[in-house]
Write a protein that holds these residues in place. Sequence first.
Motif, PDB file in Angstrom:
ATOM      1  N   VAL A 221      21.142  53.774  46.043  1.00 46.96           N
ATOM      2  CA  VAL A 221      19.209  54.136  45.873  1.00 46.96           C
ATOM      3  C   VAL A 221      18.685  53.623  47.111  1.00 46.96           C
ATOM      4  N   GLY A 222      18.116  55.050  47.932  1.00 43.78           N
ATOM      5  CA  GLY A 222      18.040  54.606  49.337  1.00 43.78           C
ATOM      6  C   GLY A 222      19.570  55.259  50.384  1.00 43.78           C
ATOM      7  N   SER A 223      20.179  55.691  50.048  1.00 41.41           N
ATOM      8  CA  SER A 223      21.366  56.233  50.742  1.00 41.41           C
ATOM      9  C   SER A 223      20.813  57.088  51.995  1.00 41.41           C
ATOM     10  N   GLU A 224      20.550  58.155  51.171  1.00 45.70           N
ATOM     11  CA  GLU A 224      20.166  59.031  52.108  1.00 45.70           C
ATOM     12  C   GLU A 224      21.083  59.629  52.283  1.00 45.70           C
ATOM     13  N   GLY A 225      22.247  60.587  51.490  1.00 47.81           N
ATOM     14  CA  GLY A 225      22.790  61.411  51.941  1.00 47.81           C
ATOM     15  C   GLY A 225      24.127  60.457  52.639  1.00 47.81           C
ATOM     16  N   VAL A 226      24.084  59.242  53.266  1.00 47.98           N
ATOM     17  CA  VAL A 226      24.893  59.188  54.514  1.00 47.98           C
ATOM     18  C   VAL A 226      26.522  58.425  53.348  1.00 47.98           C
ATOM     19  N   LEU A 227      26.223  58.428  52.364  1.00 45.05           N
ATOM     20  CA  LEU A 227      27.671  57.384  51.610  1.00 45.05           C
ATOM     21  C   LEU A 227      27.873  58.452  50.215  1.00 45.05           C
ATOM     22  N   GLY A 228      27.029  59.447  50.773  1.00 43.60           N
ATOM     23  CA  GLY A 228      27.815  60.699  49.441  1.00 43.60           C
ATOM     24  C   GLY A 228      26.776  61.604  48.686  1.00 43.60           C
ATOM     25  N   PHE A 229      26.908  62.335  47.542  1.00 43.63           N
ATOM     26  CA  PHE A 229      26.499  63.219  46.492  1.00 43.63           C
ATOM     27  C   PHE A 229      25.865  62.433  45.667  1.00 43.63           C
ATOM     28  N   ILE A 230      25.022  62.240  45.001  1.00 43.13           N
ATOM     29  CA  ILE A 230      24.070  61.486  44.077  1.00 43.13           C
ATOM     30  C   ILE A 230      24.607  62.894  43.154  1.00 43.13           C
ATOM     31  N   THR A 231      24.940  63.003  41.608  1.00 53.80           N
ATOM     32  CA  THR A 231      25.182  64.755  41.335  1.00 53.80           C
ATOM     33  C   THR A 231      24.370  63.930  39.642  1.00 53.80           C
ATOM     34  N   GLU A 232      24.464  62.628  39.320  1.00 56.22           N
ATOM     35  CA  GLU A 232      24.238  62.537  38.069  1.00 56.22           C
ATOM     36  C   GLU A 232      23.292  61.155  38.098  1.00 56.22           C
ATOM     37  N   VAL A 233      21.795  61.045  37.617  1.00 62.35           N
ATOM     38  CA  VAL A 233      21.576  59.701  37.199  1.00 62.35           C
ATOM     39  C   VAL A 233      20.626  59.255  35.935  1.00 62.35           C
ATOM     40  N   THR A 234      21.053  58.083  35.919  1.00 62.26           N
ATOM     41  CA  THR A 234      20.229  57.991  34.355  1.00 62.26           C
ATOM     42  C   THR A 234      18.963  56.958  34.308  1.00 62.26           C
ATOM     43  N   LEU A 235      18.116  57.575  34.310  1.00 67.86           N
ATOM     44  CA  LEU A 235      16.620  56.542  34.401  1.00 67.86           C
ATOM     45  C   LEU A 235      16.460  55.639  33.093  1.00 67.86           C
ATOM     46  N   ARG A 236      15.530  55.086  33.288  1.00 74.63           N
ATOM     47  CA  ARG A 236      14.815  54.511  31.781  1.00 74.63           C
ATOM     48  C   ARG A 236      13.234  55.280  31.762  1.00 74.63           C
ATOM     49  N   VAL A 237      13.498  55.913  29.948  1.00 73.41           N
ATOM     50  CA  VAL A 237      11.725  56.122  30.138  1.00 73.41           C
ATOM     51  C   VAL A 237      11.279  55.916  29.619  1.00 73.41           C
ATOM     52  N   TRP A 238      10.054  55.871  29.073  1.00 73.32           N
ATOM     53  CA  TRP A 238       8.464  55.381  28.248  1.00 73.32           C
ATOM     54  C   TRP A 238       8.524  56.566  27.457  1.00 73.32           C
ATOM     55  N   ARG A 239       7.984  56.187  26.495  1.00 71.70           N
ATOM     56  CA  ARG A 239       7.229  56.909  25.537  1.00 71.70           C
ATOM     57  C   ARG A 239       5.970  57.704  25.963  1.00 71.70           C
ATOM     58  N   GLN A 240       5.846  58.413  25.770  1.00 69.12           N
ATOM     59  CA  GLN A 240       3.934  59.078  26.344  1.00 69.12           C
ATOM     60  C   GLN A 240       2.998  58.255  26.371  1.00 69.12           C
ATOM     61  N   PRO A 241       1.979  57.550  27.340  1.00 70.07           N
ATOM     62  CA  PRO A 241       1.051  57.068  27.289  1.00 70.07           C
ATOM     63  C   PRO A 241      -0.094  57.405  26.070  1.00 70.07           C
ATOM     64  N   GLU A 242      -0.640  56.699  24.746  1.00 70.90           N
ATOM     65  CA  GLU A 242      -1.043  57.546  23.683  1.00 70.90           C
ATOM     66  C   GLU A 242      -2.059  57.433  24.246  1.00 70.90           C
TER      67      GLU A 242
END
Length: 497
Positions: A221-242
């Motif tokens: 996170v912040g590697s700007e491509g110098v440590l390789g290729f990020i191919t997939e990410v899992t992120l936290r998601v939230w319910r759309q605000p009502e």
Amino acid sequence: MANLATPVFSEGSVPELSDETLAGFSAIVGNENVLTGKADRYAYSRDRMPYGLFKLRADSLPGTLPGAIVSPRDADEVQAVVDYARQRKLRLIPFGAGSGVLGGTVPLVDEVMVDLKRLNRIVDLNTVDGTVTVQAGMNGMQFEQELAQRGFTAGHLPQSIAMSTVGGWVACRGAGQASSRYGKIEDMVLGLKAVLPNGKKVEVRPVARRAVGPSIKDLFVGSEGVLGFITEVTLRVWRQPEYATPLVLAFRTIESGFQALREVMQSELRPEVIRLYDEKESAQRTEGMLEFADRPILCIMKFSGKEQLATVERDMSLAICRKHDAVLAGLAPYEHWEATRFHSYSTKWQSDGHYMDTIEVTGTWTHLLDMYTAMRVAAQAIHPEMHFGAHWSHIYPEGACQYMTVRLPPMPEQDAILLHQQAWDTIERLCLEMGGSVAHHHGAGLFRNPWVRVELNEGLNMLQILKDGLDPDNLINPGKLALRQPTGSTWQMKESA
Ligand SMILES: Cc1cc2nc3c(=O)[nH]c(=O)nc-3n(C[C@H](O)[C@H](O)[C@H](O)COP(=O)(O)OP(=O)(O)OC[C@H]3O[C@@H](n4cnc5c(N)ncnc54)[C@H](O)[C@@H]3O)c2cc1C
């Protein structure tokens, strides 16, 4: 401050890869996914770094043309491309959408761009855990729209959402406009997969928290491509605000605005959006509004989520702002911001021949006001017509991001490039002297190398050792993030006194 490196720019050259080399890439990704034409290579030769645009106006390049552009379709093809490049000692650059503003994807010798946009789909939305797994090359706007259709948001809404990828957000350690509520991207990433420069795959499994040593996830996170290729990410998601409810406020001074914002955040209130503008930026947004006649500082807030909670947060925040002598104002500045929040402001000025750039730093509440004043005075002293404006839209209990726009009028290219460099150097040095971070969310890329070196101090050597271990031939995005330049780099650095 001694030993700051200053970039010395040189003209681009035109590297050519052999037909045999190109055939090897075609064998992996398919002929139609290898671009070699001059027009394509020009298109990939720069990102949205303003310095690159200034060079383009003078028929020049910030670096070189890339050797070619290859577009793998999945992590296996990325791995095969890396293996092939390693065997032949070819340099590669991970490419998302090229919206970076500091030259992170600029080729410096003869690098091959690896465009990741074919890795473009949501793999899984887990509504029980509240997580989404997404391929790294997915366009940000498409990603959010697909989540919204299913009732969710990742809460990462950068101004550049339509022109950037999820992997680019992670690689640059970016921030969205709702960061005061949802955090920066580093607060959202739970796990990821990457292909390392040595050709191996690594996985950080997505879980809420762990205690298995230093965070491997945060190396990416912040590697700007110098440590390789990020191919997939899992992120936290939230319910759309009502529910959502905005506030527009007028403050007498920046100082009283800072005091109010600090109290809001330190009271554990979490507006989705907080934006405070200096006098110059406020005036552009409040023309003719009487509330701002004797209170010239504009503040926009938006509260969202469950109606009951958002209403309480709004009322408590309003009470805090009133205590600091703010008054409520009409909603027009909020409505205008909401309608244009994903537009780019620079296009008009750049195409008029001006020289415009933005610089974002992080400051602590202790120093923020002094930092703002010192930077404004110093930047304006560089040229009588230097425009300097600032706003604060990523607000934390400990401090805030100061986002500055600097702009020079039309003038000869070489003069402007020197003054532009001087503005950056002045602002970044002041930031270092006042205990801030020289980059809040745009990353280091290429242009920020001199000041990143100072901020990271011995930490940069730690990064270089890691880079050398994984990438001994300096093949993957060499020369970025203040790390060692590739042999023959068109971006030369020299130490200045
Ligand atoms: C008008 C405008 C507004 C902007 N607003 C914001 C904003 O609100 N917030 C913000 O944070 N930024 C903003 N930016 C900056 C930019 O959009 C972000 O840095 C964005 O995250 C870059 O994503 P990208 O996919 O375009 O990456 P690119 O520009 O393609 O790449 C950026 C860097 O990340 C690396 N990289 C990209 N993808 C991967 C990957 N999958 N694996 C490994 N490395 C990778 C590249 O090698 C490069 O070093 C703005 C830019 C513009 C032009």
